[in-house]
Design an enzyme around this catalytic site. Sequence first.
Site, PDB file in Angstrom:
ATOM      1  N   GLY A 153       0.856  -1.191   0.000  1.00 38.60           N
ATOM      2  CA  GLY A 153       0.000   0.000   0.000  1.00 38.60           C
ATOM      3  C   GLY A 153       0.887   1.235   0.000  1.00 38.60           C
ATOM      4  O   GLY A 153       1.616   1.482   0.959  1.00 38.60           O
ATOM      5  N   VAL A 213      -0.775   6.227   4.464  1.00 40.39           N
ATOM      6  CA  VAL A 213      -0.074   5.612   5.604  1.00 40.39           C
ATOM      7  C   VAL A 213       1.198   4.898   5.146  1.00 40.39           C
ATOM      8  O   VAL A 213       2.253   5.032   5.775  1.00 40.39           O
ATOM      9  CB  VAL A 213      -1.002   4.623   6.357  1.00 40.39           C
ATOM     10  CG1 VAL A 213      -0.249   3.931   7.487  1.00 40.39           C
ATOM     11  CG2 VAL A 213      -2.223   5.345   6.906  1.00 40.39           C
ATOM     12  N   GLY A 214       1.099   4.164   4.036  1.00 37.59           N
ATOM     13  CA  GLY A 214       2.273   3.431   3.550  1.00 37.59           C
ATOM     14  C   GLY A 214       3.428   4.379   3.251  1.00 37.59           C
ATOM     15  O   GLY A 214       4.581   4.133   3.640  1.00 37.59           O
ATOM     16  N   ARG A 222     -11.479   4.987   6.041  1.00 33.63           N
ATOM     17  CA  ARG A 222     -12.877   5.422   6.202  1.00 33.63           C
ATOM     18  C   ARG A 222     -13.030   6.889   5.808  1.00 33.63           C
ATOM     19  O   ARG A 222     -12.071   7.647   5.762  1.00 33.63           O
ATOM     20  CB  ARG A 222     -13.353   5.183   7.631  1.00 33.63           C
ATOM     21  CG  ARG A 222     -12.622   5.927   8.716  1.00 33.63           C
ATOM     22  CD  ARG A 222     -13.317   5.715  10.062  1.00 33.63           C
ATOM     23  NE  ARG A 222     -12.420   5.932  11.181  1.00 33.63           N
ATOM     24  CZ  ARG A 222     -12.816   6.078  12.428  1.00 33.63           C
ATOM     25  NH1 ARG A 222     -14.109   6.006  12.726  1.00 33.63           N
ATOM     26  NH2 ARG A 222     -11.944   6.263  13.415  1.00 33.63           N
ATOM     27  N   SER A 269      -4.135  -2.129   8.163  1.00 32.41           N
ATOM     28  CA  SER A 269      -5.444  -1.921   7.522  1.00 32.41           C
ATOM     29  C   SER A 269      -6.573  -2.183   8.520  1.00 32.41           C
ATOM     30  O   SER A 269      -6.498  -3.078   9.359  1.00 32.41           O
ATOM     31  CB  SER A 269      -5.597  -2.872   6.327  1.00 32.41           C
ATOM     32  OG  SER A 269      -4.477  -2.778   5.475  1.00 32.41           O
ATOM     33  N   HIS A 328      -8.918  -1.466  18.683  1.00 32.01           N
ATOM     34  CA  HIS A 328      -8.646  -0.191  18.004  1.00 32.01           C
ATOM     35  C   HIS A 328      -9.933   0.282  17.330  1.00 32.01           C
ATOM     36  O   HIS A 328     -10.108   0.191  16.119  1.00 32.01           O
ATOM     37  CB  HIS A 328      -7.510  -0.397  16.982  1.00 32.01           C
ATOM     38  CG  HIS A 328      -7.156   0.839  16.217  1.00 32.01           C
ATOM     39  ND1 HIS A 328      -6.663   1.975  16.803  1.00 32.01           N
ATOM     40  CD2 HIS A 328      -7.223   1.115  14.879  1.00 32.01           C
ATOM     41  CE1 HIS A 328      -6.442   2.889  15.872  1.00 32.01           C
ATOM     42  NE2 HIS A 328      -6.782   2.401  14.700  1.00 32.01           N
TER      43      HIS A 328
HETATM   44  N1  LIG Z   1      -4.270   0.642  12.423  1.00 32.16           N
HETATM   45  C1  LIG Z   1      -4.189   1.955  12.423  1.00 32.16           C
HETATM   46  O1  LIG Z   1      -3.880   2.576  13.435  1.00 32.16           O
HETATM   47  C2  LIG Z   1      -4.461   2.725  11.150  1.00 32.16           C
HETATM   48  C3  LIG Z   1      -4.098   4.068  11.041  1.00 32.16           C
HETATM   49  C4  LIG Z   1      -4.351   4.729   9.846  1.00 32.16           C
HETATM   50  C5  LIG Z   1      -4.964   4.078   8.778  1.00 32.16           C
HETATM   51  N2  LIG Z   1      -5.287   2.768   8.935  1.00 32.16           N
HETATM   52  C6  LIG Z   1      -5.871   2.016   7.833  1.00 32.16           C
HETATM   53  O2  LIG Z   1      -4.850   1.804   6.856  1.00 32.16           O
HETATM   54  C7  LIG Z   1      -5.440   1.624   5.574  1.00 32.16           C
HETATM   55  C8  LIG Z   1      -4.756   2.537   4.564  1.00 32.16           C
HETATM   56  O3  LIG Z   1      -5.041   3.878   4.826  1.00 32.16           O
HETATM   57  P1  LIG Z   1      -4.499   5.025   3.840  1.00 32.16           P
HETATM   58  O4  LIG Z   1      -4.921   6.303   4.407  1.00 32.16           O
HETATM   59  O5  LIG Z   1      -3.065   4.783   3.551  1.00 32.16           O
HETATM   60  O6  LIG Z   1      -5.355   4.705   2.534  1.00 32.16           O
HETATM   61  P2  LIG Z   1      -4.975   5.087   1.015  1.00 32.16           P
HETATM   62  O7  LIG Z   1      -6.218   4.959   0.213  1.00 32.16           O
HETATM   63  O8  LIG Z   1      -4.248   6.382   0.986  1.00 32.16           O
HETATM   64  O9  LIG Z   1      -3.947   3.951   0.587  1.00 32.16           O
HETATM   65  C9  LIG Z   1      -4.306   2.617   0.455  1.00 32.16           C
HETATM   66  C10 LIG Z   1      -3.505   2.046  -0.709  1.00 32.16           C
HETATM   67  O10 LIG Z   1      -3.759   0.642  -0.783  1.00 32.16           O
HETATM   68  C11 LIG Z   1      -3.675   0.305  -2.171  1.00 32.16           C
HETATM   69  N3  LIG Z   1      -4.274  -0.986  -2.424  1.00 32.16           N
HETATM   70  C12 LIG Z   1      -5.590  -1.321  -2.485  1.00 32.16           C
HETATM   71  N4  LIG Z   1      -5.716  -2.632  -2.763  1.00 32.16           N
HETATM   72  C13 LIG Z   1      -4.469  -3.138  -2.905  1.00 32.16           C
HETATM   73  C14 LIG Z   1      -3.941  -4.424  -3.173  1.00 32.16           C
HETATM   74  N5  LIG Z   1      -4.747  -5.474  -3.396  1.00 32.16           N
HETATM   75  N6  LIG Z   1      -2.612  -4.582  -3.234  1.00 32.16           N
HETATM   76  C15 LIG Z   1      -1.786  -3.532  -3.021  1.00 32.16           C
HETATM   77  N7  LIG Z   1      -2.222  -2.282  -2.740  1.00 32.16           N
HETATM   78  C16 LIG Z   1      -3.544  -2.096  -2.685  1.00 32.16           C
HETATM   79  C17 LIG Z   1      -4.394   1.448  -2.868  1.00 32.16           C
HETATM   80  O11 LIG Z   1      -4.085   1.502  -4.256  1.00 32.16           O
HETATM   81  C18 LIG Z   1      -3.875   2.647  -2.084  1.00 32.16           C
HETATM   82  O12 LIG Z   1      -2.736   3.213  -2.694  1.00 32.16           O
HETATM   83  C19 LIG Z   1      -6.928   1.882   5.779  1.00 32.16           C
HETATM   84  O13 LIG Z   1      -7.630   0.678   5.920  1.00 32.16           O
HETATM   85  C20 LIG Z   1      -6.983   2.684   7.072  1.00 32.16           C
HETATM   86  O14 LIG Z   1      -8.209   2.552   7.730  1.00 32.16           O
HETATM   87  C21 LIG Z   1      -5.061   2.095  10.087  1.00 32.16           C
HETATM   88  O1  LIG Z   2      -9.434   6.421  12.173  1.00 32.03           O
HETATM   89  C1  LIG Z   2      -9.187   5.663  11.241  1.00 32.03           C
HETATM   90  O2  LIG Z   2     -10.072   5.156  10.550  1.00 32.03           O
HETATM   91  C2  LIG Z   2      -7.757   5.354  10.866  1.00 32.03           C
HETATM   92  C3  LIG Z   2      -6.928   4.867  11.999  1.00 32.03           C
HETATM   93  O3  LIG Z   2      -7.452   3.712  12.566  1.00 32.03           O
HETATM   94  C4  LIG Z   2      -6.674   5.932  13.029  1.00 32.03           C
HETATM   95  O4  LIG Z   2      -6.925   5.695  14.203  1.00 32.03           O
HETATM   96  O5  LIG Z   2      -6.184   7.015  12.634  1.00 32.03           O
END
Ligand SMILES: NC(=O)c1ccc[n+]([C@@H]2O[C@H](COP(=O)([O-])OP(=O)(O)OC[C@H]3O[C@@H](n4cnc5c(N)ncnc54)[C@H](O)[C@@H]3O)[C@@H](O)[C@H]2O)c1
Ligand SMILES: O=C(O)C[C@H](O)C(=O)O
Length: 311
Positions: free
Chosen positions: A7, A11-12, A82, A119, A175
């Site tokens: 990803g 975040v990535g 989200r 994720s 979480h």
């Molecule tokens: N656990 C935590 O504390 C936390 C914190 C922040 C975000 N998140 C989660 O992290 C995830 C990513 O958030 P984001 O803001 O980076 O989203 P984003 O949309 O900016 O990035 C997600 C990326 O995943 C890629 N992707 C989708 N399907 C794919 C696949 N099959 N193979 C490879 N890449 C693929 C997309 O093309 C996109 O570039 C979300 O589910 C979000 O809720 C979790």
């Molecule tokens: O709030 C979210 O959906 C993304 C992540 O889990 C966060 O806590 O920032």
Amino acid sequence: MKVTIVGAGAVGASCAEYIAIKDFASEVVIIDIKENFAEGKAMDLMQTASLNGFDTLITGSTNDYSKTANSDVAVITSGIPRKPGMTREELIGINAGIVKSVASSVLKHSPNVIFIVVSNPMDTMAYLTHKALGLPKNRIIGMGGALDSARFKYRLAEALGCPASDVEGMVIGGHSDTGMIPLTRLAARNSVPVSKFLSEEKISEVAEATKVGGATLTKMLGTSAWYAPGAAVSSMVQAIACDHKKMFPCSALLEGEYGLDDISIGVPCIIGKNGIESIVELDLTDAEKEKLTTSAEAVRKTNGLLEETVN
Ligand SMILES: NC(=O)c1ccc[n+]([C@@H]2O[C@H](COP(=O)([O-])OP(=O)(O)OC[C@H]3O[C@@H](n4cnc5c(N)ncnc54)[C@H](O)[C@@H]3O)[C@@H](O)[C@H]2O)c1
Ligand SMILES: O=C(O)C[C@H](O)C(=O)O
């Protein structure tokens, strides 16, 4: 140390940037399904190397997992974030299939890898990764508590009018907006309990603001946060790379700890070169235990949706 980040989104990329700036990894491979996206992010980041003074090699790939071969750590951030008004749990329908498939692709090329699952809904995605891959439990770590604890410390520092570096605080449990448990009883400013400085009412305001930390930012940004999530993940990767034996609350597969079984949920863990090296069992009060039980019930309810969302 070679790190794969699945990803290349918000975040990535933030995670890759912090890992590079901290300069402890030899190589970071970012992989995304979107054509040329990871390659572009990697090139942009590499053009900061001479400015930020790091030697980590960052490369990108569109879905070619052979490029991730022999990674020591893989961070899974692929999937959708989200939008304002949504819960993390609502993402399960799309993210479960993505997480399951990318995790097995990574493992095929990196048999000894340690996973950090990001994720959402994260506890359920970590549980799914355990169930899908059947790896030893130390090798699958869910990231949530490190971020939630950083937000707790931010809110505590704000209330105390002091730097966050003066503050200790930890968040355990799921979480989610309702499942997080900021351990206010143990929060301290330089080892002095925060109850010495803050009223009970203020402390509970801090706890409530912490729990909805992600939702608050999602409302402000239109999508979920990335800087603090990226920083939290990079600290965990660094603890593995440098065998720090540092304590982070992580979503860990429990087998009897805290009276819970067959669930991945946030508890304090020691993170070192083997991933989760041990789980720390705190002496919780009855009220805290009850909150953890309720939080676990909610995570189990989301886990129960896995069967209908992913095969
Ligand atoms: N656990 C935590 O504390 C936390 C914190 C922040 C975000 N998140 C989660 O992290 C995830 C990513 O958030 P984001 O803001 O980076 O989203 P984003 O949309 O900016 O990035 C997600 C990326 O995943 C890629 N992707 C989708 N399907 C794919 C696949 N099959 N193979 C490879 N890449 C693929 C997309 O093309 C996109 O570039 C979300 O589910 C979000 O809720 C979790
Ligand atoms: O709030 C979210 O959906 C993304 C992540 O889990 C966060 O806590 O920032």
